[in-house]
Design a protein around this motif. Structure first.
Motif, PDB file in Angstrom:
ATOM      1  N   ASP A   1      -7.216  29.639 -31.141  1.00  0.00           N
ATOM      2  CA  ASP A   1      -6.701  29.884 -29.794  1.00  0.00           C
ATOM      3  C   ASP A   1      -7.735  29.407 -28.772  1.00  0.00           C
ATOM      4  O   ASP A   1      -8.703  30.111 -28.479  1.00  0.00           O
ATOM      5  CB  ASP A   1      -6.409  31.380 -29.601  1.00  0.00           C
ATOM      6  CG  ASP A   1      -5.637  31.595 -28.308  1.00  0.00           C
ATOM      7  OD1 ASP A   1      -6.012  30.982 -27.290  1.00  0.00           O
ATOM      8  OD2 ASP A   1      -4.659  32.361 -28.315  1.00  0.00           O
ATOM      9  N   PRO A   2      -7.540  28.195 -28.246  1.00  0.00           N
ATOM     10  CA  PRO A   2      -8.539  27.597 -27.356  1.00  0.00           C
ATOM     11  C   PRO A   2      -8.849  28.461 -26.130  1.00  0.00           C
ATOM     12  O   PRO A   2     -10.002  28.512 -25.683  1.00  0.00           O
ATOM     13  CB  PRO A   2      -7.907  26.268 -26.940  1.00  0.00           C
ATOM     14  CG  PRO A   2      -6.924  25.951 -28.019  1.00  0.00           C
ATOM     15  CD  PRO A   2      -6.419  27.262 -28.533  1.00  0.00           C
ATOM     16  N   ALA A   3      -7.845  29.157 -25.581  1.00  0.00           N
ATOM     17  CA  ALA A   3      -8.098  29.956 -24.362  1.00  0.00           C
ATOM     18  C   ALA A   3      -9.078  31.083 -24.679  1.00  0.00           C
ATOM     19  O   ALA A   3     -10.000  31.369 -23.898  1.00  0.00           O
ATOM     20  CB  ALA A   3      -6.780  30.516 -23.827  1.00  0.00           C
ATOM     21  N   ILE A   4      -8.911  31.721 -25.830  1.00  0.00           N
ATOM     22  CA  ILE A   4      -9.819  32.803 -26.224  1.00  0.00           C
ATOM     23  C   ILE A   4     -11.227  32.250 -26.469  1.00  0.00           C
ATOM     24  O   ILE A   4     -12.228  32.817 -26.024  1.00  0.00           O
ATOM     25  CB  ILE A   4      -9.282  33.541 -27.481  1.00  0.00           C
ATOM     26  CG1 ILE A   4      -7.974  34.265 -27.129  1.00  0.00           C
ATOM     27  CG2 ILE A   4     -10.316  34.509 -28.037  1.00  0.00           C
ATOM     28  CD1 ILE A   4      -7.306  34.979 -28.292  1.00  0.00           C
ATOM     29  N   PHE A   5     -11.286  31.126 -27.149  1.00  0.00           N
ATOM     30  CA  PHE A   5     -12.594  30.516 -27.433  1.00  0.00           C
ATOM     31  C   PHE A   5     -13.332  30.180 -26.139  1.00  0.00           C
ATOM     32  O   PHE A   5     -14.516  30.470 -25.992  1.00  0.00           O
ATOM     33  CB  PHE A   5     -12.402  29.259 -28.298  1.00  0.00           C
ATOM     34  CG  PHE A   5     -13.690  28.591 -28.680  1.00  0.00           C
ATOM     35  CD1 PHE A   5     -14.532  29.151 -29.633  1.00  0.00           C
ATOM     36  CD2 PHE A   5     -14.085  27.405 -28.073  1.00  0.00           C
ATOM     37  CE1 PHE A   5     -15.731  28.543 -29.981  1.00  0.00           C
ATOM     38  CE2 PHE A   5     -15.283  26.785 -28.408  1.00  0.00           C
ATOM     39  CZ  PHE A   5     -16.104  27.354 -29.373  1.00  0.00           C
ATOM     40  N   GLU A   6     -12.603  29.591 -25.199  1.00  0.00           N
ATOM     41  CA  GLU A   6     -13.231  29.238 -23.919  1.00  0.00           C
ATOM     42  C   GLU A   6     -13.768  30.470 -23.199  1.00  0.00           C
ATOM     43  O   GLU A   6     -14.868  30.462 -22.655  1.00  0.00           O
ATOM     44  CB  GLU A   6     -12.210  28.560 -22.999  1.00  0.00           C
ATOM     45  CG  GLU A   6     -12.256  27.057 -23.089  1.00  0.00           C
ATOM     46  CD  GLU A   6     -11.133  26.410 -22.295  1.00  0.00           C
ATOM     47  OE1 GLU A   6     -10.859  26.872 -21.170  1.00  0.00           O
ATOM     48  OE2 GLU A   6     -10.531  25.475 -22.837  1.00  0.00           O
ATOM     49  N   ALA A   7     -12.980  31.533 -23.226  1.00  0.00           N
ATOM     50  CA  ALA A   7     -13.411  32.765 -22.549  1.00  0.00           C
ATOM     51  C   ALA A   7     -14.682  33.303 -23.213  1.00  0.00           C
ATOM     52  O   ALA A   7     -15.633  33.715 -22.526  1.00  0.00           O
ATOM     53  CB  ALA A   7     -12.296  33.808 -22.610  1.00  0.00           C
ATOM     54  N   ILE A   8     -14.733  33.264 -24.523  1.00  0.00           N
ATOM     55  CA  ILE A   8     -15.926  33.752 -25.242  1.00  0.00           C
ATOM     56  C   ILE A   8     -17.135  32.881 -24.906  1.00  0.00           C
ATOM     57  O   ILE A   8     -18.224  33.380 -24.614  1.00  0.00           O
ATOM     58  CB  ILE A   8     -15.670  33.794 -26.771  1.00  0.00           C
ATOM     59  CG1 ILE A   8     -14.678  34.916 -27.106  1.00  0.00           C
ATOM     60  CG2 ILE A   8     -16.975  33.964 -27.541  1.00  0.00           C
ATOM     61  CD1 ILE A   8     -14.286  35.006 -28.567  1.00  0.00           C
ATOM     62  N   MET A   9     -16.934  31.584 -24.905  1.00  0.00           N
ATOM     63  CA  MET A   9     -18.056  30.684 -24.620  1.00  0.00           C
ATOM     64  C   MET A   9     -18.542  30.829 -23.172  1.00  0.00           C
ATOM     65  O   MET A   9     -19.702  30.577 -22.863  1.00  0.00           O
ATOM     66  CB  MET A   9     -17.669  29.220 -24.902  1.00  0.00           C
ATOM     67  CG  MET A   9     -17.476  28.921 -26.377  1.00  0.00           C
ATOM     68  SD  MET A   9     -18.797  29.539 -27.453  1.00  0.00           S
ATOM     69  CE  MET A   9     -20.148  28.442 -27.021  1.00  0.00           C
ATOM     70  N   ALA A  10     -17.619  31.278 -22.303  1.00  0.00           N
ATOM     71  CA  ALA A  10     -18.011  31.506 -20.902  1.00  0.00           C
ATOM     72  C   ALA A  10     -18.718  32.853 -20.742  1.00  0.00           C
ATOM     73  O   ALA A  10     -19.095  33.233 -19.636  1.00  0.00           O
ATOM     74  CB  ALA A  10     -16.782  31.430 -20.014  1.00  0.00           C
ATOM     75  N   GLY A  11     -18.845  33.587 -21.851  1.00  0.00           N
ATOM     76  CA  GLY A  11     -19.631  34.819 -21.795  1.00  0.00           C
ATOM     77  C   GLY A  11     -18.832  36.101 -21.998  1.00  0.00           C
ATOM     78  O   GLY A  11     -19.418  37.188 -22.034  1.00  0.00           O
ATOM     79  N   ALA A  12     -17.510  35.992 -22.164  1.00  0.00           N
ATOM     80  CA  ALA A  12     -16.719  37.212 -22.318  1.00  0.00           C
ATOM     81  C   ALA A  12     -16.965  37.836 -23.694  1.00  0.00           C
ATOM     82  O   ALA A  12     -17.038  37.136 -24.697  1.00  0.00           O
ATOM     83  CB  ALA A  12     -15.231  36.899 -22.162  1.00  0.00           C
TER      84      ALA A  12
END
Ligand SMILES: Cc1ncc(COP(=O)(O)O)c(C=O)c1O
Length: 397
Positions: A383-394
Motif C-alpha cells: 500500500d504505497p500511501a501507507i508506506f509514504e506516510a511511514i517514510m514521512a515519519g508517521a
C-alpha cells in the motif's frame, strides 16, 4: 531509535516443541514438491532475493541476518502470491476432474484448455488484502470468477489492487473473522468455493494447498543458504506462513533445523495465546494493528498442529516499533541494501532488534554473536500511501 526498541513491551512465552510428525504429515514432502514444480513453471516465475543485512547484524551483535524479500513475488507484492493462486488452481482441478470424469492436469488448466468450464466455477475468500490479491490474480489467470470479502479496516489501496485483477470486492462493517464467516455463508448458499488461507474442522484442502504454495519461498532459501540458520523469526497471522516455513525447514534441515520464534502483534496474538493455553485459542481483537496482514484472531487449525510441535518461542510486539523498523530498512542507514517493506514484513526484524536491546530476552531466545537469523520479509510496499506516510515519519497510519 534505540530507546524505542529497548523500552518496547515485548512478551514472551515458551512453546513446547516436540518435533515428531506434523512437519511431515500435515504438509508432506510430496505436497511441497508438487507445489514447487507447478509454481516454478509459471510464466514470470523468478526466485525472490535473500538479502544479507550484514551491517545491521554487526550492530545487533549477531553473526548473520538474512532477509527473504518477498516484495517482488510475481509482481504482486507479497509471498501470498504463491498460496491463493495455487490453491485456486487446485480447486479448479478437483472440480473439473469431478465434472469431466477424468483426472485433469494442472498444466491443462494453466494452458487455458478449460477456460469455459472455469468461468462457471466461482471462487471466494475473505482477506486483509494480500491473500485476496493472490486469489484474484489466480482466478484471472485461469478464467474463474472471483469474489473477495474485506473487513472495515482494509485500506482502499489494497481493495483497488484486487478490483484491478478483476475481483468483485465486498466490504463489510465488521472485522476479519466476520468477513470469513460471511464468505463461508454466501459460498454455501450459492454453490461457490471458498479458497481460504486458514483451516477449520472439516475444511483442509485449500489451506493445505495455500501452505504448500508458500514452500517455494522456503525451497529458494534452503538452496541459497550455505549454513542452516540457528533462528527463524516468523510473523503470525493465522499461522499459515509460519507453519509452512517451519515445516519446510524441518524437512530440509532435519535435526539441524533452526529454533522457531513466532512473532505477533500484541493486538492480535492468537498463536501466543494458543501456546499459553496448549491448544488453538481465539484472541478477541479490540483494536486493529498497523500490521494489517497479521490482524487475525483465530489460528488456522492445521497451522497450529505444526507450530505446536515446531515453535520454541512466541513473542508479541507493540505497534510502536513497526514504522521505525520499516524506515530503518528503507533509509539505508545500516549500510545494507535498501529494502522497501510493508508493515507485516518487518515484524520479525522488529522483534530481533528489540530482543537484542534486552539481555534477558536475548538469553531466553539463545540469541548471541554466533546466531544466524533468518527473517521472512513477507511483503513489499503493498500500500504505497501507507508506506509514504511511514517514510514521512508517521508511526500510526
Ligand atoms: C504480508 C503478510 N505477512 C504475513 C502474513 C501472515 O500469514 P498467516 O496469516 O499465514 O500467518 C500475512 C497474512 O495475510 C501477510 O499478508
Amino acid at each position: 531509535m534505540k530507546d524505542i526498541f529497548s523500552t518496547a513491551p515485548l512478551h514472551h512465552t515458551a512453546g513446547s516443541p516436540a518435533p515428531s510428525k506434523a512437519a511431515f504429515s500435515v504438509l508432506s514432502e510430496q505436497d511441497f514438491a508438487n507445489a514447487c514444480s507447478e509454481i516454478m513453471a509459471w510464466e514470470g516465475y523468478e526466485a525472490t532475493p535473500l538479502v544479507s543485512l550484514a551491517g545491521l547484524a554487526e550492530q545487533l551483535g549477531v553473526a548473520r541476518i538474512d532477509y527473504k524479500n518477498e516484495g517482488p513475488r510475481f509482481g504482486l507484492g507479497s509471498f501470498k502470491a504463491l498460496g491463493g493462486s495455487y490453491a485456486a488452481l487446485r480447486v479448479l482441478q478437483r472440480e473439473l476432474s469431478a465434472k469431466l470424469g477424468r483426472e485433469i492436469s494442472l498444466e491443462e488448466i494453466r494452458n487455458g484448455d478449460h477456460r469455459d468450464a472455469c468461468a462457471q466455477i466461482t471462487l471466494v475468500s475473505a482477506t486483509d488484502g494480500n491473500h485476496g490479491r493472490s486469489l484474484a490474480w489466480g482466478c484471472q489467470r485461469f478464467g474463474a470468477p472471483c469474489r473477495i470479502y474485506i473487513h472495515a479496516e482494509v485500506s482502499e489501496g489494497r481493495a483497488e489492487a484486487m478490483r484491478d485483477l478483476g475481483a468483485h470486492v465486498i466490504r463489510i462493517d465488521g472485522d476479519y473473522d466476520e468477513s470469513v464467516v460471511l464468505a463461508k455463508t454466501e459460498a454455501e448458499q450459492n454453490g461457490w468455493f471458498v479458497v481460504s488461507d486458514t483451516s477449520w474442522e472439516g475444511y483442509t484442502e485449500p489451506p493445505r494447498d495455500v501452505m504448500a504454495g508458500y514452500s517455494v519461498m522456503t525451497r529458494e532459501i534452503c538452496e541459497t543458504l550455505e549454513d542452516a540458520p540457528t533462528h527463524v523469526f516468523l510473523q503470525g497471522g493465522v499461522g499459515g506462513l509460519a507453519a509452512s516455513v517451519a515445516a519446510g525447514l524441518r524437512q530440509f534441515y532435519k535435526d539441524a533445523s533452526p529454533r522457531v520464534v513466532i512473532v505477533e502483534p500484541d493486538l492480535a496474538a492468537c498463536l501466543f495465546d494458543s501456546a499459553k493455553a496448549g491448544k488453538a485459542t481465539t484472541f478477541a481483537i479490540a483494536e486493529e494493528t498497523i500490521m494489517a496482514g497479521l490482524s487475525c484472531g483465530e489460528p488456522s487449525e492445521m497451522a497450529w498442529e505444526i507450530l505446536s510441535e515446531e515453535a520454541a518461542d512466541f513473542l508479541t510486539i507493540p505497534d510502536s516499533i513497526v514504522a521505525p523498523t520499516v524506515r530503518l530498512l528503507a533509509n539505508g542507514e545500516t549500510g545494507d541494501e535498501v529494502v522497501e517493506a510493508g508493515e507485516s514484513a518487518v515484524a520479525g526484524l522488529a522483534a530481533v532488534i528489540a530482543a537484542r536491546q534486552d539481555q534477558a530476552l536475548s538469553e531466553t531466545l539463545g540469541l548471541d554473536e554466533t546466531s544466524r537469523v533468518l527473517l521472512i520479509g513477507s511483503e513489499g510496499v503493498t500500500d504505497p500511501a501507507i508506506f509514504e506516510a511511514i517514510m514521512a515519519g508517521a508511526d500510526h497510519v
